[in-house]
Design a protein around this motif. Structure first.
Motif, short mmCIF file in Angstrom:
data_model
loop_
_atom_site.label_atom_id
_atom_site.label_comp_id
_atom_site.label_asym_id
_atom_site.label_seq_id
_atom_site.Cartn_x
_atom_site.Cartn_y
_atom_site.Cartn_z
N ARG A 128 12.95 10.99 -0.37
CA ARG A 128 12.07 11.89 -1.12
C ARG A 128 12.84 12.33 -2.36
NH1 ARG A 128 10.07 17.06 1.93
NH2 ARG A 128 8.55 15.58 2.78
N SER A 140 13.71 19.01 -0.64
CA SER A 140 12.97 18.44 -1.76
C SER A 140 13.64 17.20 -2.32
CB SER A 140 12.82 19.48 -2.87
OG SER A 140 14.08 19.86 -3.38
N SER A 141 14.88 16.90 -1.86
CA SER A 141 15.58 15.70 -2.30
C SER A 141 16.47 15.23 -1.15
CB SER A 141 16.43 15.99 -3.54
OG SER A 141 17.12 14.82 -3.97
#
Length: 464
Positions: A77, A61-62
C-alpha cells in the motif's frame, strides 16, 4: 471494360499489400527465431487463472509484505511513497558493519561519536569518549537496543568518517534495489534529506535477512550482556522488538527486525518471519501507535503464510518466460552477441495457482550498470499485475563469463544469443505502403488503358 479494369486493380492491390505484410512478418519472425535458439518444451500449458487473495485490513498508510527469497510482493500500500525510516535505518548500518569488519575488532569512541545524539532521550547507552567495545558488542547495542551513538561509532570505524559511511550506505541501498532512498546519517535520527520508502526498506531488509551473521544477532530474544569496559560497568540489554519470545506481542514465527520512532516518521517497524520454509519481510511505516505497528504486522504475516506457496521454476520454464517481445522491447537490447544463463529459481504465488499463470518481464526502471563488459538489470516475474519474484540478470558479450545469475541451484539452461535486426509492423506503415503501391499500380493501369484506347481508335480510323 471499366468493370474488368477495377476488378484486376483490386486483385493486384490485395496481393501487393499481402505480400508486403507477409514479407515483414517472415523477416521479423526469422529474426526472433535466430535470436532465441531455445526449445520451449514446457510452453502451451492450459492457463487456469487463480485470483489474487483479498487484501487484509491494516492501518498503515505505507506498508509492504515481500518474500525474502524471491522478492515477491504479496501485499503493498503506497509502498513507493517517501517516508522517514527512523531507527529502521540501523539494519543497513549493521549489515555494512558485518560485511566490512571482524567481530573482534576494537572500537574506541571518538568525541563526535560520544556526543552524536541530539537529545538525551534519544536511544543511547551512555557511551563515553575513549570507551572501547568490540564490533560484536556494538552490533548488539545497535540492533537490539537501538543505541544511536553506537551507530555513529560503527560508521566511523567502517569508513573512517561518518560522511564516508553515509556514502557507503547510499551505494549499498542502491545495490540492494532501493530506488528512492537517500540516507544522511547512520542512526535514522530525523533529517529532511534522510528518507526511504516501504519498498526500498524491504529490499534493504532482504539483504540483511540473507546474511547469517546479521540474523544471528538480530534474532537474539534473551537478554544480552555487554561486559564491563575500560570506563563503564556491564550493561544488560534486551531487544526492543516486541514480537520476539517473551514480549507483549509475541509471534512464534518472528525471527527479528527493527523498531523506529521519531515525531516526523511516527512508528516504523521492519520484521522478519519464517514458517514452513517461507521467509517473509514486513515493513510498516507511518503507524499512529506502537500497538498498531505490531497488530498490522501480525495481520500481514498471517495473511501471507495462509494464502501463498513457494514454487520451483526450472531453467527451461524461465527460458520460455523470457520471450522475444520482452527481450527486444527492453532496455537490455544490444547489437552485440550476448551470453546469459537462466537458472532454476523460486517464485511465490497464490495457493492452487501454477506456473502457467506467470510471465516474465525486464525491469527497465532499475538502474543498470556496465562493468567489465557486463550489463546488469532486473527481471520481474508477474502473476497478472503482481510481482511474484525478482532476480538479477547479468548480460555480457559472447565469450564473457556472466557467473551465477539466479539463486539457489546451478545453471541448467544457458545460451549464446545473436540478436538480428527486428522490424515491428505498424498498421499505418502498412497502410502507407499500400497507398503507394495503389498509386503506382493505378498509374500503370491507367497508361495501359489509354494506350489500348488509342490503338482501338487508330484501328477504327483505318477502317473508315
Amino acid at each position: 471494360m471499366k468493370k474488368h479494369f477495377l476488378k484486376g486493380l483490386l486483385i493486384k492491390i490485395t496481393s501487393a499489400v499481402s505480400a508486403t505484410v507477409l514479407a515483414c512478418s517472415v523477416f521479423t519472425t526469422d529474426a526472433h527465431a535466430a535470436a532465441y535458439n531455445i526449445n520451449y518444451s514446457e510452453t502451451g500449458t492450459a492457463n487456469t487463472e487463480v485470483s489474487w487473495p483479498d487484501a487484509p485490513e491494516v492501518n498503515s498508510s505505507s506498508c509492504i509484505l515481500v518474500d525474502a527469497d524471491t522478492g515477491s510482493i504479496l501485499f503493498e500500500r503506497n509502498s513507493h511513497e517517501k517516508c522517514y525510516p527512523a531507527s529502521t535505518t540501523k539494519i543497513l548500518t549493521g549489515l555494512l558493519t558485518i560485511e566490512n569488519c571482524n567481530m573482534d575488532d576494537v572500537v574506541t569512541f571518538s568525541q563526535a561519536a560520544a556526543t552524536s545524539i541530539n537529545i538525551y532521550e534519544d536511544a543511547n547507552l551512555g557511551c563515553k569518549v575513549g570507551e572501547q567495545f568490540t564490533v560484536n558488542q556494538l552490533l548488539h547495542g545497535l540492533l537490539l537496543y537501538s543505541a544511536n551513538e553506537m551507530a555513529y561509532a560503527l560508521g566511523e570505524h567502517v569508513a573512517g568518517s561518518i560522511d564516508a559511511f553515509v556514502d557507503m550506505m547510499n551505494a549499498k541501498a542502491k545495490e540492494l534495489g532501493a530506488l528512492n532512498t537517500h540516507f544522511a546519517n547512520a542512526s535514522g535520527l530525523y533529517n529532511t534529506n534522510h528518507y526511504t520508502t516501504a519498498y526500498d526498506m524491504a529490499m534493504i531488509a532482504r539483504g540483511c535477512y540473507n546474511n547469517a551473521s546479521f540474523v544471528s544477532i538480530d534474532s537474539t530474544a534473551d537478554a544480552y550482556v555487554i561486559p564491563a569496559t575500560n570506563m563503564s560497568a556491564q550493561r544488560t540489554i534486551r531487544h526492543r522488538h516486541k514480537m520476539l519470545k517473551g514480549r507483549s506481542y509475541y509471534y512464534e514465527y518472528c525471527k527479528g527486525g527493527k523498531t523506529g520512532y521519531t515525531d516526523e516518521s511516527q512508528n516504523t517497524l521492519v520484521t522478519f518471519a519464517e514458517k514452513d520454509g517461507m521467509r517473509l519481510i514486513c515493513v510498516v511505516f507511518k503507524e499512529a501507535t506502537d500497538d498498531l505497528r505490531y497488530t498490522d504486522t501480525k495481520t500481514l504475516f498471517d495473511w501471507g503464510f495462509s494464502n501463498f506457496q513457494k514454487s520451483t521454476t526450472t531453467g527451461s520454464q524461465l527460458g520460455a518466460m523470457f520471450s522475444n517481445d520482452n527481450y527486444y522491447n527492453s532496455a537490455v537490447f544490444s547489437t552485440l552477441s550476448l551470453n546469459f544463463g537462466l537458472n532454476a529459481s523460486f517464485i511465490t504465488i497464490p495457493n492452487k495457482s501454477s506456473l502457467s499463470n506467470v510471465t516474465m518481464t525486464v525491469d527497465d526502471n532499475y538502474d543498470m550498470t556496465n562493468e567489465n563488459g557486463v550489463m546488469t538489470t532486473h527481471l520481474k516475474f508477474l502473476y497478472n499485475d503482481n510481482t511474484v519474484g525478482t532476480t538479477t540478470l547479468n548480460i555480457s558479450a559472447a565469450g564473457t563469463d556472466t557467473g551465477s545469475l539466479l539463486p539457489y541451484v546451478s545453471t541448467d539452461v544457458s545460451s549464446s544469443y545473436k540478436p538480428k535486426t527486428c522490424i515491428k509492423i505498424n498498421i499505418w506503415v502498412v497502410v502507407g505502403i499500400g497507398a503507394v503501391i495503389l498509386f503506382i499500380i493505378y498509374i500503370i493501369e491507367e497508361r495501359a488503358r489509354r494506350k489500348r484506347q488509342r490503338r482501338h481508335y487508330n484501328r477504327r480510323r483505318r477502317r473508315l
